[in-house]
Design a protein around this motif. Structure first.
Motif, PDB file in Angstrom:
ATOM      1  N   ARG A 164      -0.315  10.519  -7.872  1.00  0.00           N
ATOM      2  CA  ARG A 164      -1.651  11.011  -8.232  1.00  0.00           C
ATOM      3  C   ARG A 164      -2.460   9.937  -8.961  1.00  0.00           C
ATOM      4  O   ARG A 164      -3.664   9.787  -8.728  1.00  0.00           O
ATOM      5  CB  ARG A 164      -1.528  12.266  -9.098  1.00  0.00           C
ATOM      6  CG  ARG A 164      -0.970  13.472  -8.346  1.00  0.00           C
ATOM      7  CD  ARG A 164      -1.229  14.770  -9.080  1.00  0.00           C
ATOM      8  NE  ARG A 164      -0.503  14.835 -10.334  1.00  0.00           N
ATOM      9  CZ  ARG A 164       0.722  15.306 -10.457  1.00  0.00           C
ATOM     10  NH1 ARG A 164       1.382  15.751  -9.387  1.00  0.00           N
ATOM     11  NH2 ARG A 164       1.321  15.358 -11.632  1.00  0.00           N
ATOM     12  N   LEU A 165      -1.797   9.168  -9.831  1.00  0.00           N
ATOM     13  CA  LEU A 165      -2.497   8.084 -10.537  1.00  0.00           C
ATOM     14  C   LEU A 165      -2.928   6.991  -9.561  1.00  0.00           C
ATOM     15  O   LEU A 165      -4.027   6.443  -9.673  1.00  0.00           O
ATOM     16  CB  LEU A 165      -1.589   7.492 -11.621  1.00  0.00           C
ATOM     17  CG  LEU A 165      -1.370   8.360 -12.871  1.00  0.00           C
ATOM     18  CD1 LEU A 165      -0.325   7.726 -13.787  1.00  0.00           C
ATOM     19  CD2 LEU A 165      -2.687   8.548 -13.625  1.00  0.00           C
ATOM     20  N   ALA A 166      -2.035   6.680  -8.595  1.00  0.00           N
ATOM     21  CA  ALA A 166      -2.376   5.648  -7.605  1.00  0.00           C
ATOM     22  C   ALA A 166      -3.584   6.070  -6.778  1.00  0.00           C
ATOM     23  O   ALA A 166      -4.489   5.258  -6.507  1.00  0.00           O
ATOM     24  CB  ALA A 166      -1.175   5.388  -6.692  1.00  0.00           C
ATOM     25  N   HIS A 171      -8.147   2.384  -4.295  1.00  0.00           N
ATOM     26  CA  HIS A 171      -8.656   2.801  -2.991  1.00  0.00           C
ATOM     27  C   HIS A 171      -7.462   2.985  -2.047  1.00  0.00           C
ATOM     28  O   HIS A 171      -6.635   2.095  -1.892  1.00  0.00           O
ATOM     29  CB  HIS A 171      -9.608   1.751  -2.421  1.00  0.00           C
ATOM     30  CG  HIS A 171     -10.867   1.583  -3.227  1.00  0.00           C
ATOM     31  ND1 HIS A 171     -11.828   2.562  -3.309  1.00  0.00           N
ATOM     32  CD2 HIS A 171     -11.315   0.550  -3.983  1.00  0.00           C
ATOM     33  CE1 HIS A 171     -12.827   2.149  -4.075  1.00  0.00           C
ATOM     34  NE2 HIS A 171     -12.530   0.925  -4.513  1.00  0.00           N
ATOM     35  N   THR A 172      -7.375   4.135  -1.429  1.00  0.00           N
ATOM     36  CA  THR A 172      -6.275   4.406  -0.509  1.00  0.00           C
ATOM     37  C   THR A 172      -6.812   4.800   0.862  1.00  0.00           C
ATOM     38  O   THR A 172      -7.801   5.518   0.967  1.00  0.00           O
ATOM     39  CB  THR A 172      -5.374   5.540  -1.033  1.00  0.00           C
ATOM     40  OG1 THR A 172      -6.158   6.721  -1.218  1.00  0.00           O
ATOM     41  CG2 THR A 172      -4.738   5.159  -2.352  1.00  0.00           C
ATOM     42  N   SER A 173      -6.128   4.306   1.876  1.00  0.00           N
ATOM     43  CA  SER A 173      -6.513   4.621   3.254  1.00  0.00           C
ATOM     44  C   SER A 173      -5.886   5.946   3.666  1.00  0.00           C
ATOM     45  O   SER A 173      -4.811   6.318   3.192  1.00  0.00           O
ATOM     46  CB  SER A 173      -6.039   3.502   4.182  1.00  0.00           C
ATOM     47  OG  SER A 173      -6.128   3.894   5.533  1.00  0.00           O
ATOM     48  N   GLU A 174      -6.533   6.641   4.577  1.00  0.00           N
ATOM     49  CA  GLU A 174      -5.982   7.886   5.106  1.00  0.00           C
ATOM     50  C   GLU A 174      -5.043   7.622   6.278  1.00  0.00           C
ATOM     51  O   GLU A 174      -4.276   8.495   6.674  1.00  0.00           O
ATOM     52  CB  GLU A 174      -7.119   8.813   5.573  1.00  0.00           C
ATOM     53  CG  GLU A 174      -7.991   9.331   4.451  1.00  0.00           C
ATOM     54  CD  GLU A 174      -7.222  10.206   3.473  1.00  0.00           C
ATOM     55  OE1 GLU A 174      -6.326  10.951   3.909  1.00  0.00           O
ATOM     56  OE2 GLU A 174      -7.497  10.111   2.258  1.00  0.00           O
ATOM     57  N   LYS A 180       2.545  -1.731   7.158  1.00  0.00           N
ATOM     58  CA  LYS A 180       1.904  -2.525   6.104  1.00  0.00           C
ATOM     59  C   LYS A 180       1.653  -1.668   4.866  1.00  0.00           C
ATOM     60  O   LYS A 180       1.357  -0.473   4.965  1.00  0.00           O
ATOM     61  CB  LYS A 180       0.583  -3.109   6.612  1.00  0.00           C
ATOM     62  CG  LYS A 180       0.747  -4.136   7.730  1.00  0.00           C
ATOM     63  CD  LYS A 180      -0.610  -4.656   8.185  1.00  0.00           C
ATOM     64  CE  LYS A 180      -0.457  -5.658   9.320  1.00  0.00           C
ATOM     65  NZ  LYS A 180      -1.784  -6.126   9.820  1.00  0.00           N
ATOM     66  N   LEU A 181       1.746  -2.312   3.701  1.00  0.00           N
ATOM     67  CA  LEU A 181       1.484  -1.621   2.444  1.00  0.00           C
ATOM     68  C   LEU A 181       0.002  -1.676   2.070  1.00  0.00           C
ATOM     69  O   LEU A 181      -0.488  -0.828   1.324  1.00  0.00           O
ATOM     70  CB  LEU A 181       2.313  -2.226   1.307  1.00  0.00           C
ATOM     71  CG  LEU A 181       3.838  -2.245   1.533  1.00  0.00           C
ATOM     72  CD1 LEU A 181       4.543  -2.844   0.322  1.00  0.00           C
ATOM     73  CD2 LEU A 181       4.357  -0.845   1.800  1.00  0.00           C
ATOM     74  N   PHE A 182      -0.712  -2.703   2.576  1.00  0.00           N
ATOM     75  CA  PHE A 182      -2.142  -2.844   2.335  1.00  0.00           C
ATOM     76  C   PHE A 182      -2.848  -3.082   3.668  1.00  0.00           C
ATOM     77  O   PHE A 182      -2.260  -3.610   4.611  1.00  0.00           O
ATOM     78  CB  PHE A 182      -2.442  -4.030   1.397  1.00  0.00           C
ATOM     79  CG  PHE A 182      -1.839  -3.894   0.028  1.00  0.00           C
ATOM     80  CD1 PHE A 182      -2.550  -3.285  -0.993  1.00  0.00           C
ATOM     81  CD2 PHE A 182      -0.563  -4.375  -0.240  1.00  0.00           C
ATOM     82  CE1 PHE A 182      -2.004  -3.152  -2.264  1.00  0.00           C
ATOM     83  CE2 PHE A 182      -0.006  -4.241  -1.497  1.00  0.00           C
ATOM     84  CZ  PHE A 182      -0.724  -3.632  -2.507  1.00  0.00           C
ATOM     85  N   THR A 183      -4.088  -2.679   3.743  1.00  0.00           N
ATOM     86  CA  THR A 183      -4.875  -2.930   4.945  1.00  0.00           C
ATOM     87  C   THR A 183      -6.325  -3.152   4.528  1.00  0.00           C
ATOM     88  O   THR A 183      -6.669  -3.045   3.341  1.00  0.00           O
ATOM     89  CB  THR A 183      -4.770  -1.754   5.935  1.00  0.00           C
ATOM     90  OG1 THR A 183      -5.373  -2.120   7.165  1.00  0.00           O
ATOM     91  CG2 THR A 183      -5.455  -0.503   5.382  1.00  0.00           C
ATOM     92  N   ARG A 189      -9.976  -4.323   0.734  1.00  0.00           N
ATOM     93  CA  ARG A 189      -8.512  -4.235   0.760  1.00  0.00           C
ATOM     94  C   ARG A 189      -8.099  -2.920   0.099  1.00  0.00           C
ATOM     95  O   ARG A 189      -8.467  -2.640  -1.056  1.00  0.00           O
ATOM     96  CB  ARG A 189      -7.911  -5.419  -0.005  1.00  0.00           C
ATOM     97  CG  ARG A 189      -6.391  -5.530   0.085  1.00  0.00           C
ATOM     98  CD  ARG A 189      -5.947  -6.797  -0.643  1.00  0.00           C
ATOM     99  NE  ARG A 189      -4.519  -6.940  -0.714  1.00  0.00           N
ATOM    100  CZ  ARG A 189      -3.749  -7.428   0.247  1.00  0.00           C
ATOM    101  NH1 ARG A 189      -4.300  -7.829   1.375  1.00  0.00           N
ATOM    102  NH2 ARG A 189      -2.448  -7.544   0.079  1.00  0.00           N
ATOM    103  N   VAL A 190      -7.356  -2.087   0.810  1.00  0.00           N
ATOM    104  CA  VAL A 190      -6.973  -0.772   0.298  1.00  0.00           C
ATOM    105  C   VAL A 190      -5.468  -0.546   0.474  1.00  0.00           C
ATOM    106  O   VAL A 190      -4.817  -1.213   1.278  1.00  0.00           O
ATOM    107  CB  VAL A 190      -7.750   0.361   1.014  1.00  0.00           C
ATOM    108  CG1 VAL A 190      -9.235   0.268   0.741  1.00  0.00           C
ATOM    109  CG2 VAL A 190      -7.469   0.331   2.518  1.00  0.00           C
ATOM    110  N   LEU A 191      -4.939   0.411  -0.297  1.00  0.00           N
ATOM    111  CA  LEU A 191      -3.543   0.813  -0.142  1.00  0.00           C
ATOM    112  C   LEU A 191      -3.404   1.676   1.101  1.00  0.00           C
ATOM    113  O   LEU A 191      -4.302   2.439   1.434  1.00  0.00           O
ATOM    114  CB  LEU A 191      -3.073   1.633  -1.353  1.00  0.00           C
ATOM    115  CG  LEU A 191      -3.243   1.042  -2.752  1.00  0.00           C
ATOM    116  CD1 LEU A 191      -2.739   2.045  -3.781  1.00  0.00           C
ATOM    117  CD2 LEU A 191      -2.490  -0.264  -2.882  1.00  0.00           C
ATOM    118  N   THR A 192      -2.268   1.575   1.771  1.00  0.00           N
ATOM    119  CA  THR A 192      -2.003   2.468   2.899  1.00  0.00           C
ATOM    120  C   THR A 192      -1.113   3.621   2.423  1.00  0.00           C
ATOM    121  O   THR A 192      -0.470   3.529   1.367  1.00  0.00           O
ATOM    122  CB  THR A 192      -1.273   1.720   4.036  1.00  0.00           C
ATOM    123  OG1 THR A 192       0.057   1.402   3.600  1.00  0.00           O
ATOM    124  CG2 THR A 192      -2.018   0.447   4.415  1.00  0.00           C
TER     125      THR A 192
END
Length: 397
Positions: A164-166, A171-174, A180-183, A189-192
């Motif tokens: 929840r904090l992350a 920014h997280t991708s749907e 990949k961990l990032f995209t 640049r966002v978290l996957t």
């Protein structure tokens, strides 16, 4: 039996080599393992664990060998229970099946690290404070009570506070981008979701360690046996996940069996604590003469309880109903995940599997169907898939 630094070093190197082999030869290239592949490698890892136990039995004696096997079986059973939560996490994040192996290997490595830290912390506490056995015993008795509660494996496991904090601060991708961990999305640049899955798995691994380490310390206080039994119980867990996929929910009495085992070990720890007692408010700080549970008795109880639990689950009509209903859920979810451009033959195949499962469920005794876990939510998902298919047929026609 004193374990030399050389033996410790060789053991750790062997475990690291097994993990590296697992990654480079099985996981590096994303794929969904076949049942045959999962079965072969599960057997190989169990065989390696048993072979190591035989070596301990020969070199360390009956007592040490018995402690290893009791610890390994207990930790393996707890690991199977942990697979329920992993299943919830992977399903909640909709991890592509071909990428699930990498997530599971990360979970195994992180679990091994977390449990190693707790092992050496536990050894330090035991060597300094004999009363820590009371604490370990209480933890296991509380955990046993928790396992008896209905819905002990909830969806909230997949959405712990770290996740929840992350989501809140980053920014997280749907969508997934392979493994990949990032995209990059819209130039940013966002978290996957893959990274969030690993965070969720890592968070639950720490909680698992709080239960499993006191359990094995209740069987042996030898740090080497605790470490190796824990490590070998985690090896092959990835393959076991795919081997048991679809059968996990069939083990409807597993939580009761594990509760009995943890309660037994918790009681054993309390008895041991009384035998070693130094607390001044108990028997004036003197040792209490109580029955001490032997390693042989511990091993017999653990194997006996697990055998009864597994057999009862497999022959139970309620277990068969639960398996069929969860299969229906999986088929419904597979159908709903199909895009509008999905191959028509594949769409019909998935829907036919769903129809066959629903027909089989309708032939079962109603009292078992209605008592299945999450049955109303699953029925709603099946109805949604059926409505979607009817709409597809109207559109296609």
């Amino acid at each position: 039996m004193s374990i030399s630094p050389l033996v410790w070093t060789i053991t750790i190197l062997v475990i690291l080599a097994l993990l590296a082999f697992d990654y480079f030869f099985h996981i590096r290239k994303a794929h969904a393992p076949t049942l045959r592949e999962a079965a072969l490698w599960s057997a190989a890892y169990v065989g390696a664990a048993v072979l190591f136990g035989v070596v301990v039995l020969v070199l360390g004696g009956t007592e040490m060998g018995g402690q290893y096997f009791a610890g390994f079986i207990t930790e393996k059973a707890l690991s199977v229970d942990n697979l329920f939560v992993f299943l919830v996490i992977l399903a909640s994040f909709r991890v592509p099946r071909e990428d699930q192996q990498k997530v599971l290997l990360f979970g195994i490595v992180f679990a091994l690290i977390a449990r190693t830290v707790f092992i050496f912390l536990g050894v330090a506490l035991i060597n300094s404070f004999a009363w820590i056995f009371y604490v370990f015993g209480a933890i296991l008795l509380i955990t046993a009570g928790h396992l008896l509660k209905p819905e002990s494996h909830g969806e909230e496991e997949a959405d712990n506070v770290i996740v929840r904090l992350a989501r809140k601060f980053f920014h997280t991708s749907e969508n997934y981008d392979g493994d990949k961990l990032f995209t990059v999305e819209n130039g940013k640049r966002v978290l996957t979701p893959m990274l969030l899955v690993m965070v969720a798995i890592g968070g639950t691994d720490v909680l698992f360690a709080l239960d499993s380490i006191p359990a094995i310390f209740g069987l042996t206080q030898n740090a080497y046996i605790v470490f190796t039994a824990t490590a070998f119980s985690l090896m092959g867990l990835r393959q076991l996940f795919f081997l048991l996929d679809g059968l996990l929910d069939r083990l409807i009495y597993l939580s009761f069996g594990l509760a009995a085992i943890l309660a037994f070990i918790g009681a054993k720890l309390v008895l041991h604590a009384l035998h070693e007692n130094t607390l001044p408010f108990i028997n004036g700080g003197h040792h209490v003469q109580v029955f001490e549970v032997t390693t042989g008795l511990s091993l017999a109880v653990i194997i006996g309880v697990l055998a009864v639990t597994i057999v009862a689950s497999l022959v139970s009509p309620a277990g068969k109903a639960q398996t069929a209903i969860n299969n229906a859920r999986r088929h419904a979810e597979s159908y709903l995940d199909l895009g509008y451009t999905a191959d028509p033959a594949e769409r019909e195949r998935v829907y036919q599997d769903l129809t066959d499962e629903v027909t089989a469920i309708e032939k079962m005794d109603k009292k078992y169907r209605d008592k299945a876990k999450d049955v109303e939510a699953i029925r709603a998902k099946v109805r949604e898939a059926q409505a979607r298919h009817a709409e597809y047929l109207r559109t296609a026609g």
